[in-house]
Design an enzyme around this catalytic site. Structure first.
Site, PDB file in Angstrom:
ATOM      1  N   HIS A 175      37.478  74.221   9.250  1.00  0.00           N
ATOM      2  CA  HIS A 175      37.604  75.005   8.022  1.00  0.00           C
ATOM      3  C   HIS A 175      37.823  74.071   6.843  1.00  0.00           C
ATOM      4  CE1 HIS A 175      40.162  77.260   5.011  1.00  0.00           C
ATOM      5  NE2 HIS A 175      39.052  77.963   5.039  1.00  0.00           N
ATOM      6  N   SER A 176      37.048  74.267   5.782  1.00  0.00           N
ATOM      7  CA  SER A 176      37.196  73.497   4.545  1.00  0.00           C
ATOM      8  C   SER A 176      37.049  72.001   4.834  1.00  0.00           C
ATOM      9  CB  SER A 176      38.539  73.836   3.893  1.00  0.00           C
ATOM     10  OG  SER A 176      38.669  73.208   2.637  1.00  0.00           O
ATOM     11  N   MET A 177      38.031  71.208   4.440  1.00  0.00           N
ATOM     12  CA  MET A 177      37.959  69.767   4.685  1.00  0.00           C
ATOM     13  C   MET A 177      37.995  69.436   6.168  1.00  0.00           C
ATOM     14  SD  MET A 177      37.507  68.272   1.829  1.00  0.00           S
ATOM     15  CE  MET A 177      37.762  66.587   2.357  1.00  0.00           C
TER      16      MET A 177
ATOM     17  N   VAL B 113      33.183  76.204   8.184  1.00  0.00           N
ATOM     18  CA  VAL B 113      33.247  77.309   7.223  1.00  0.00           C
ATOM     19  C   VAL B 113      33.890  76.788   5.943  1.00  0.00           C
ATOM     20  CG1 VAL B 113      33.243  79.220   8.859  1.00  0.00           C
ATOM     21  CG2 VAL B 113      35.379  78.072   8.360  1.00  0.00           C
TER      22      VAL B 113
ATOM     23  N   HIS C  61      38.018  81.511   0.031  1.00  0.00           N
ATOM     24  CA  HIS C  61      38.226  80.306   0.835  1.00  0.00           C
ATOM     25  C   HIS C  61      39.112  80.564   2.053  1.00  0.00           C
ATOM     26  CE1 HIS C  61      37.661  76.004   1.115  1.00  0.00           C
ATOM     27  NE2 HIS C  61      38.941  75.845   1.399  1.00  0.00           N
TER      28      HIS C  61
END
Length: 1143
Positions: free
Chosen positions: A296-298, A323, A413
């Protein structure tokens, strides 16, 4: 280098500096000691007093010179017993109203609060524009939210034995196994390992919804399906990493640390399956050799970084699903290590996929899927989630949640970690890709890609694969000869099912293909077609005549459907079902409001004639035995009638819009292509005219799909009348794609309208200017931090130019006004032309690669892609956005004015308590010639203590603390210096004091604008301290990156005004500030971290100017550290009201 001291007699009052006499040495007691730093604490005030006395003396001399006509002052002309003030007065004249003599130059002391009408007007306009942009971002073109929250009972099992023997980060990070209460609470591993990686400041608990959906689906479906178990499906063991909510987006070294830890964790996880005490796997199955990653994200960036690390085990990772991950570029460029890490990782992946042979590609087996949330994600721009510049479409793709079947909603987010609609396709795609009979635990790469396309794409993309041609006939359909046949060119329309009280078949003959790629078969229904196991009212088959030979068994087919009844004459057909190719569309009725409404979706089939060459008929079977609601529309249509391609240019489209009328006799699905629309900076408003159709006869209301080819972004609008059109196409600063793709097709608009209404529909598309302005916020966030530095640098350049020429350091507001009238418009104009030239060169065709002498011997088919061509200035590929340069310049002026006044308010607020805390008793005050009492403002510690303090701070920077901490300390010290300088100006408003205050205030503003670049890494360091991770950073310990800042700030704490530079060396100051301004505009967004280093070089030069006034010796260094009067050299003393210089 020739210099003049600000406030010196030579430049301020035109007096002769030689009139000061050296004081005698004091021989005994305290008078015999050398003058310490504390003895100079009144120097600033004394110097101001002396300046006033010198002006009076000079005025007296000028008056006496005019009286006797001599070049020498005539003392005899003075009245007996008259003071110097009285000497200047005529009888009955007041001193305050006395006219200024010739040669008298009054120092300019403009109020720092005053601004010109031009500055006020530009600031007001900038504020209005900025407010409009932010307001549009918050209120215009907002995607609706349709995610459902998941509810779970997670059980987290921590692996305490994953300690320092396995990884050096064991004391900072932790590994957990997730189990779902009520489904599986066994701590032993038994399935396929999946590792969840949280993002920036993310928690390992964000994996609970994914683990819950996997446990529930396995318990309710996989375990009950023997065929699924036979095909290699099993449970998923979800592992999650606790990173203690590290700020990985702000610090590149943190990304590398997490990647190293995760590789160690993967090795440990795989070892669990080899231990019979901790594993319950079937001994006949191979032990897992790879782990599936979900980031997820970074966390998605960390997942890709793992494959580039030295401790990565080959083939231990082959499937990565991310994602909301910014793959294309870092979300912020404030840390140099982050930018370098991104470049190294992306270069590694690009280089791997350029290899010709799979044996030379270390990533040949890896599939990478990037899922983006769309416009609702205001943390990471979804444009950055694109994989087009990283991996080819054979190994990965990017998809938006608004286009994933049965999700059909944007996500912010955080919603991407708990949205139930999104968790379902992710989990089911992972289950479908499993094969526990292989050591990798997953199917081969090509098959995995087909599975992911099936679950994540709409099925209408060009890359979507149809399974119907590859299937074997599975149904034997027996029909009587009087079945209904639809004539060629006619549409099949079924308005209700079961009208004949028995099953009925409708035949549609497949046309003979005369010209390739000319016709398309489409079918739309409100009935479910995708699951043949469900007893539905509708079946669709693609058939050929199958004459059953004597002795041939009909058991060759899994389905035997005999609808011939008692008819003696019947025909048999070998058929294939199209359930695997069914495309689900959101239901669009008069009661629909959003595509994610809880309504049964429409079923849609779409085939080209090339897909149907093996068939003769399409059989639509109505299996209902009693009348029931429902409808079906099917037709063969010409592709030329399906697609309308506009040739409007972007300029014409923006000026006049687009207006098209869809014909009444058109096909079921019409597509409008607008190649000119591909920019993510534009937003449009689409209006659809009302379809003239009776409500009773209407089967469904118009349905609209907006989509891009790459990245795969689709949005649906149900019961559409008006629609907000915005897209994530070609975005600023995003690298170019690896492969040429269909981006040139631009935006496509697909309309499904009821053809039975037989009415035309008007379609109009017009630009939404306000919403387009709101798109600037996410795409140009860093610009609002970098562009104002351009303005501040030009203002400081103007201040130093005037100061070196006249000795007057004007206020920031006054210099800004002068800059607005001279250098700033010229520079913005030059940058505008540069932006236009960059966009033209960016759109130029790529040059072929060449090797050898003069490029000979190269392969002309190889193309060199410049992945940095969108890094400069606006980062845009459209020349039409040239106006953004002056727009950002205008906004930056307003922001700088606002920060200037904010700094003034801050210093004045702190000035009041400082004034009362430093007030001295009446008997300890010093009076100047005007009779006002003053108190010392720049009383500091001894030079030895300050040198030791600075050295200790630099030593800590080199060993433990990052230099960003020292920078924050320097900003706070500079703020205190401004407060003390303001106190000095309020007590003694001389020209020299005003110079010093304006100088310190401008340096403070520059440091404030550099502060955001440093604060991010400082947050990472503070967070590490909070989690008791005391290991020092391996970066950000360069003392040269902070030493000039510290020395400059320390010098200013002494009240030391920078000397004037009157030689050619003054052009160095000019060039440095101009270079800082240009860099902030051209490279400030992509390489914002370098602004700190360039400003550091500017400070180093200012320090050199400061030290250039003193001898290069210990005594000179001590004098600079001790300081003197503001604008005066050190070493002055006061004796009996006369200014004297120590020998």
């Amino acid at each position: 280098m020739s210099r003049r001291l600000s406030g010196s007699a030579e430049e301020t009052d035109n007096s002769d500096p030689t009139e000061a006499e050296p004081p005698p040495y004091r021989a005994s007691g305290s008078h015999g000691k050398k003058r310490s730093f504390t003895s100079a604490k009144y120097d600033v005030t004394r110097h101001s007093d002396t300046l006033d006395r010198r002006k009076v003396d000079k005025a007296v001399n000028l008056t006496q010179l005019s009286a006797n006509g001599s070049n020498q002052p005539a003392e005899s002309t003075a009245r007996p017993g008259a003071t110097k003030k009285q000497t200047l007065l005529e009888p009955g004249q007041d001193f305050d109203t006395m006219p200024e003599p010739r040669g008298w130059r009054r120092p300019r002391a403009h109020s720092p609060w005053s601004s010109s009408l031009l500055t006020i007007f530009i600031s007001a306009l900038a504020g209005l524009i900025l407010f409009s942009i932010v307001h549009a971002f918050l209120t215009r073109h907002l995607d609706p939210k349709g995610c459902d929250m998941c509810w779970s009972r997670p059980i987290y099992i921590k692996f305490s034995d994953f300690d320092t023997e396995h990884t050096r980060f064991a004391s900072k990070y932790h590994l957990h196994l997730l189990r779902e209460g009520g489904f599986d609470e066994d701590p032993k591993v038994k399935g396929v390992p999946v590792l969840f990686i949280p993002g920036n400041a993310g928690s390992y608990k964000q994996s609970r919804c994914l683990a819950f959906e996997a446990a529930q689906y396995h318990h309710n479906h996989i375990q009950q399906d023997p065929e699924a178990l036979k095909n290699g499906m099993t449970s998923l063991d979800f592992f999650a990493v606790d990173f203690n909510e590290d700020f990985s987006a702000f610090h590149g070294q943190t990304i590398l640390d997490q990647a190293e830890y995760l590789n160690d964790a993967v090795a440990y996880i795989l070892s669990l399956y080899h231990d019979p005490r901790r594993s319950q796997r079937d001994p006949g199955l191979p032990d897992p050799s790879s782990v599936i990653l979900v980031g997820h994200s970074m966390g998605g960036i960390v997942a890709r970084t793992m494959l580039t690390m030295s401790n990565y085990q080959s083939n231990s990772i082959n499937t990565i699903v991310t994602v909301s991950a910014p793959h294309a570029r870092p979300p912020v460029s404030f840390d140099s290590e982050s930018v370098r890490t991104y470049k190294r990782v992306n270069d590694y992946w690009r280089q791997a996929y350029t290899q010709k042979w799979a044996s030379e590609n270390p990533l040949w087996h890896v599939t990478l899927i990037s899922i983006a949330g769309g416009g609702l994600d205001t943390v990471v721009p979804s444009d950055f989630a694109s994989l087009e510049s990283v991996v080819p479409n054979t190994h990965g793709f990017t998809v938006f949640t608004s286009g994933i079947p049965n999700v059909w909603t944007g996500t912010d987010h955080i919603q991407t970690t708990w949205c139930v609609q999104l968790m379902k396709p992710i989990v089911r795609s992972l289950f479908d890709s499993l094969d526990v009979h292989r050591p990798s635990q997953t199917k081969p790469r090509a098959e995995r890609m087909r599975i992911f396309k099936k679950w994540y794409l709409t099925g209408m993309e060009e890359v979507a694969e149809k399974t119907l041609p590859q299937k074997e006939s599975s149904a034997l359909l027996t029909l009587q000869d009087n079945s209904v046949s639809v004539p060629h060119g006619e549409k099949l329309v079924i308005r209700a099912f079961g009208g004949t009280q028995k099953p009925q078949t409708h035949f549609m003959p497949i046309p003979v293909q005369s010209t390739p790629n000319t016709k398309t078969f489409t079918l739309l229904s409100d009935q479910r077609l995708e699951d043949s196991s469900v007893n539905t009212q509708l079946e669709v088959f693609f058939c050929t005549i199958f004459p059953l030979q004597p002795g041939q068994s009909s058991t060759l087919f899994s389905m035997n459907l005999d609808l011939s009844g008692d008819s003696p004459v019947s025909t048999r057909f070998a058929c294939r079902t199209a359930t695997s190719d069914v495309i689900q569309l959101p239901a669009s009725t008069r009661f629909s409001s959003q595509p994610f409404d809880k309504a049964q979706p429409f079923s849609y089939l779409q085939y080209s004639l090339e897909d149907l060459v093996d068939f003769q008929f399409v059989a639509v079977v109505d299996k209902a035995t009693e009348q029931s609601p429902g409808w079906v529309l099917a037709e063969f249509s010409d592709k030329a009638h399906n697609t309308i391609e506009t040739n409007l240019g972007l300029e014409r489209l923006l000026a006049f819009g687009m207006h098209i009328k869809l014909p009444a006799d058109g096909p079921l699905m019409k597509e409008i292509r607008v190649p000119a629309l591909h920019s993510s900076l534009l937003a449009f408003k689409l209006s659809l005219g009302k379809q003239a159709c009776g409500e009773d006869a209407e089967l469904f209301t118009p349905l609209l799909r907006q989509h891009l080819s790459e990245p795969h972004e689709s949005k649906y609008f149900v019961n559409v009348k008006d629609a907000n059109i915005s897209l994530h196409g070609i975005a600023p600063f995003v690298p170019p794609p690896l492969q040429a793709h269909a981006a040139a097709n631009g935006l496509s608009l697909q309309f499904w309208t009821d053809p039975t209404c037989n009415s035309s529909i008007d379609v109009s598309l017009n630009v939404d200017v306000a919403a387009s302005m709101g798109k600037l916020v996410m795409r140009y966030r860093v610009v609002f931090a970098a562009f104002p530095i351009l303005v501040v640098a030009l203002v400081l350049r103007k201040q130093f130019t005037i100061y070196d020429g006249s000795g007057i350091y004007i206020t920031f507001a006054e210099a800004l006004d002068l800059t607005l009238r001279s250098s700033l418009p010229i520079l913005l104009l030059a940058l505008t032309f540069l932006a236009i030239s960059l966009t033209i060169s960016s759109n130029a065709p790529a040059k072929p690669a060449s090797t050898g002498f003069f490029g000979w011997g190269g392969n002309a088919t190889d193309v060199v892609i410049d992945f940095t061509k969108n890094d400069l200035l606006l980062g845009s590929q459209d020349p039409i956005f040239w106006f953004l340069v002056p727009l950002f310049g205008l906004i930056s002026v307003g922001v700088c004015v606002g920060i200037n006044y904010a700094a003034l308010v801050l210093t004045n607020l702190f000035y009041l308590p400082y004034k009362y805390l430093t007030a001295r008793p009446v008997w300890m005050r010093v009076e100047d010639v005007s009779g006002r009492s003053t108190a010392p403002a720049f009383a500091a510690s001894s030079p030895r203590r300050r040198i030791i303090t600075t050295c200790i701070l630099l030593f800590m920077v080199s060993t433990f603390i990052p230099y960003q901490f020292a920078y924050l300390d320097a900003v706070l010290v500079q703020l205190s210096t401004c407060i003390r300088a303001l106190h000095l100006v309020r007590e003694n408003p001389s020209g020299a004091n005003h110079n010093f205050y304006n100088y310190t205030h401008s340096i403070l503003l520059l440091m404030i604008w550099i502060l955001p670049i440093n604060i991010m890494v400082l947050l990472v360091w503070a967070h590490n301290l909070a989690v008791h991770w005391l290991t020092p950073f391996s970066s950000h310990h360069n003392v040269l990156s902070i030493m000039p800042y510290l020395i400059l700030v320390e010098t200013l704490t002494c009240g030391k005004m920078i000397p004037r530079v009157t030689s050619r060396a003054k052009y160095i100051t000019n060039i440095l500030f101009f270079g800082l301004a240009v860099y902030a505009a051209v490279y400030g967004v992509t390489y914002a971290y370098a602004l700190h280093q360039i400003t550091n070089a500017v400070c180093a030069w200012l320090v050199a100017v400061h030290f250039g006034n003193s001898e290069v010796s210990w005594q000179g260094l001590r004098e600079v550290l001790e300081g003197g009067a503001a604008g005066e050299g050190v070493g002055m003393e006061e004796d009996d009201g006369r200014r004297k210089k120590r020998p």
